[in-house]
Design a protein around this motif. Structure first.
Motif, short mmCIF file in Angstrom:
data_model
loop_
_atom_site.label_atom_id
_atom_site.label_comp_id
_atom_site.label_asym_id
_atom_site.label_seq_id
_atom_site.Cartn_x
_atom_site.Cartn_y
_atom_site.Cartn_z
N PRO A 141 -21.42 35.10 13.71
CA PRO A 141 -22.57 35.10 12.79
C PRO A 141 -22.39 34.27 11.53
N ILE A 142 -21.18 34.06 11.05
CA ILE A 142 -21.03 33.24 9.85
C ILE A 142 -21.32 31.78 10.17
N GLU A 143 -20.99 31.35 11.38
CA GLU A 143 -21.34 29.99 11.80
C GLU A 143 -22.86 29.86 11.93
N ILE A 144 -23.49 30.93 12.41
CA ILE A 144 -24.95 30.92 12.53
C ILE A 144 -25.58 30.84 11.15
N PHE A 145 -25.01 31.59 10.17
CA PHE A 145 -25.53 31.53 8.81
C PHE A 145 -25.48 30.11 8.27
N PHE A 146 -24.35 29.42 8.46
CA PHE A 146 -24.23 28.05 7.97
C PHE A 146 -25.28 27.15 8.63
N ARG A 147 -25.47 27.30 9.93
CA ARG A 147 -26.44 26.46 10.64
C ARG A 147 -27.86 26.75 10.18
N GLN A 148 -28.20 28.04 10.07
CA GLN A 148 -29.54 28.40 9.62
C GLN A 148 -29.81 27.91 8.20
N SER A 149 -28.83 28.05 7.33
CA SER A 149 -29.00 27.65 5.94
C SER A 149 -29.17 26.14 5.81
N LYS A 150 -28.46 25.40 6.64
CA LYS A 150 -28.56 23.94 6.58
C LYS A 150 -29.84 23.45 7.25
N ASN A 151 -30.23 24.07 8.36
CA ASN A 151 -31.41 23.62 9.08
C ASN A 151 -32.71 24.05 8.42
N ASN A 152 -32.71 25.23 7.79
CA ASN A 152 -33.96 25.79 7.28
C ASN A 152 -34.05 25.92 5.77
N LEU A 153 -32.91 26.06 5.08
CA LEU A 153 -32.94 26.35 3.65
C LEU A 153 -32.32 25.25 2.79
N GLY A 154 -32.05 24.10 3.38
CA GLY A 154 -31.60 22.95 2.61
C GLY A 154 -30.20 23.08 2.04
N PHE A 155 -29.29 23.77 2.75
CA PHE A 155 -27.95 24.02 2.23
C PHE A 155 -27.14 22.74 2.05
N ASP A 156 -27.46 21.68 2.77
CA ASP A 156 -26.69 20.44 2.61
C ASP A 156 -27.57 19.23 2.30
N THR A 157 -28.84 19.48 1.88
CA THR A 157 -29.71 18.35 1.55
C THR A 157 -30.25 18.43 0.13
N TYR A 158 -29.74 19.37 -0.67
CA TYR A 158 -30.16 19.44 -2.07
C TYR A 158 -29.65 18.21 -2.82
N GLN A 159 -30.31 17.89 -3.93
CA GLN A 159 -29.97 16.68 -4.68
C GLN A 159 -29.68 16.94 -6.16
N VAL A 160 -29.69 18.21 -6.58
CA VAL A 160 -29.35 18.49 -7.98
C VAL A 160 -27.89 18.09 -8.20
N ARG A 161 -27.59 17.66 -9.42
CA ARG A 161 -26.28 17.04 -9.67
C ARG A 161 -25.30 17.94 -10.43
N SER A 162 -25.79 18.81 -11.29
CA SER A 162 -24.85 19.62 -12.07
C SER A 162 -24.35 20.80 -11.26
N ALA A 163 -23.10 21.21 -11.53
CA ALA A 163 -22.51 22.33 -10.81
C ALA A 163 -23.31 23.61 -11.03
N LYS A 164 -23.76 23.82 -12.27
CA LYS A 164 -24.54 25.03 -12.54
C LYS A 164 -25.81 25.05 -11.71
N ALA A 165 -26.45 23.88 -11.55
CA ALA A 165 -27.71 23.81 -10.81
C ALA A 165 -27.52 24.15 -9.35
N PHE A 166 -26.52 23.56 -8.68
CA PHE A 166 -26.42 23.84 -7.24
C PHE A 166 -25.80 25.21 -6.97
N ILE A 167 -25.00 25.75 -7.89
CA ILE A 167 -24.52 27.12 -7.72
C ILE A 167 -25.69 28.10 -7.84
N ARG A 168 -26.59 27.83 -8.77
CA ARG A 168 -27.80 28.65 -8.89
C ARG A 168 -28.68 28.51 -7.65
N LEU A 169 -28.74 27.30 -7.12
CA LEU A 169 -29.53 27.07 -5.92
C LEU A 169 -28.95 27.87 -4.75
#
Length: 403
Positions: free
Chosen positions: A315-343
């Protein structure tokens, strides 16, 4: 004659925020941003970008970018809420089903494009990391995640940036293993037994000892160069496997696939006693490249049970796949660490909502489809109420940014 856009009845998402008492921690503008993020993130085509989010907000994308990077709000509240709610749901399931609780650790890479050396504002905290999925070194953020599971329910518990530069007070590097050990100290005693499921990176004495102190056993993958001591002889798993004959193994079926398994029980380097399973696919017995090894500190478990429990790490592999495919886990473009940690905090909160925020637990896919339908109904109801109140069509278009 002036026209005021009416405020619709609370949406299902807003009711979920109220149920968890977020108004005690966040202002109305912050809550509005959280609600619109959840609405946008569950829509089709969401890529994790602020522009996608802005399509569902009354605010400009620069306002939302400021909210992430510099806004005055505490993302640890959401992180804590995710941990508390996931643990409550899993503990309740464990007690009701009388089944063990599983704590699953793993990490993934949110891959990014390597910036030019001339870039004025490169993405913070990004670096080179080895991607096991791609089999090569890539540029991006390394994220450690923990998922809790019991029976058929698995929920995200935490997501954390792995920062190679972070150190302990004594100057030593704070490693991924340190974070896993710290997590063990935060977990309650499992009501019907508990197991920590990890890959070979985390199968080490420190993790085993930390989880033993918390009342959990460890089941983890094992590198084939690890040392065993059959009958007191020092030998690696790989070399020991060469002496195993067909009459020494048994065929075990796990989730519809069959494997030849050999069970060793005894000492390993720095581990006094544990079970080690040497496994080959049914058609590859004896092939060194096909060999896989797994360790279990609970020597009372049957071989089939150990294999079945380790399969619950998926299930943790499924979470990574779902988050990347549906929730933008690896396509965000914010640059500051605080911003993407909040995201990431918003992402984990949204993922949890899709699974347990709709009345009863469900799969993420089913929950996501249900949330999308909810959002469509809320928007249609808004248009219907505007028509009843005589709100001009142009005002409604402006509200939905279709002018």
């Amino acid at each position: 004659m002036s026209h005021t856009v009416i405020v619709p009845e609370p949406t299902a998402i807003r009711n979920y925020l109220l149920h968890h008492r977020l108004p005690l921690y966040f202002s109305k503008p912050v809550l509005a941003h959280v609600e619109t993020y959840m609405t946008a993130a569950t829509a089709k085509g969401f890529r994790g970008k602020v522009t996608d989010w802005a399509e569902y907000s009354d605010c400009h994308r620069t306002t939302l970018g400021h909210f992430l990077a510099e806004g005055v709000w505490d993302e640890t509240v959401l992180q804590s809420k995710v941990k508390t709610e996931s643990l409550r749901q899993i503990l309740e399931t464990s007690r009701r089903m009388a089944e063990p609780l599983f704590v699953i650790h793993d990490d993934t890479i949110a891959q990014k494009t390597k910036p030019s050396s001339q870039a004025r504002f490169p993405m913070e905290q990004a670096g080179f990391h080895h991607s096991h999925l791609l089999g090569k070194v890539v540029w991006g953020h390394q994220v450690q995640a923990t998922v809790l599971g019991c029976s058929d329910l698995s929920l995200i518990h935490s997501t954390n940036l792995y920062d190679k530069t972070f150190t302990h007070p004594d100057g030593t590097i704070y490693t991924k293993i340190d974070r896993v050990c710290d997590m063990a100290q935060t977990l309650p005693l499992p009501p019907h037994g508990g197991y920590c499921l990890v890959d070979s990176w985390f199968t080490c004495p420190r993790v085993i000892d930390a989880y033993a102190a918390a009342g959990y056993h460890v089941i983890g993958a094992l590198k084939t160069n690890r040392i065993l001591y059959p009958q007191g002889i020092r030998i690696s798993v790989q070399d020991f496997s060469q002496h195993i004959r067909k009459e020494d193994v048994r065929l075990v079926t796990v989730n519809g696939s069959s494997y030849w398994m050999y069970r060793y029980e005894g000492a390993l380097n720095e581990i006094g006693n544990a079970v080690v399973l040497l496994c080959w696919p049914e058609q590859a017995l004896g092939e060194s490249r096909a060999l896989r090894a797994f360790l279990c500190t609970d020597v009372s478990l049957e071989t089939e049970t150990i294999a079945a429990y380790y399969a619950k790490r998926w299930p943790i592999e499924i979470f990574f796949r779902q988050s990347k495919n549906n929730l933008g886990f690896d396509t965000y473009q914010v640059r500051s660490a605080k911003a993407f940690i909040r995201l990431w905090a918003l992402l984990a909160w949204t993922h949890l909502y899709c699974m347990v925020g709709l009345g009863q637990p469900c799969s993420f896919g089913d929950g996501l489809r249900a949330v999308r339908k909810q959002v469509q109904r809320d928007r249609l109801r808004y248009v219907y109420e505007c028509a009843q109140k005589g709100i001009p069509f142009q005002v409604v278009c402006e509200r939905f940014k279709v002018v």
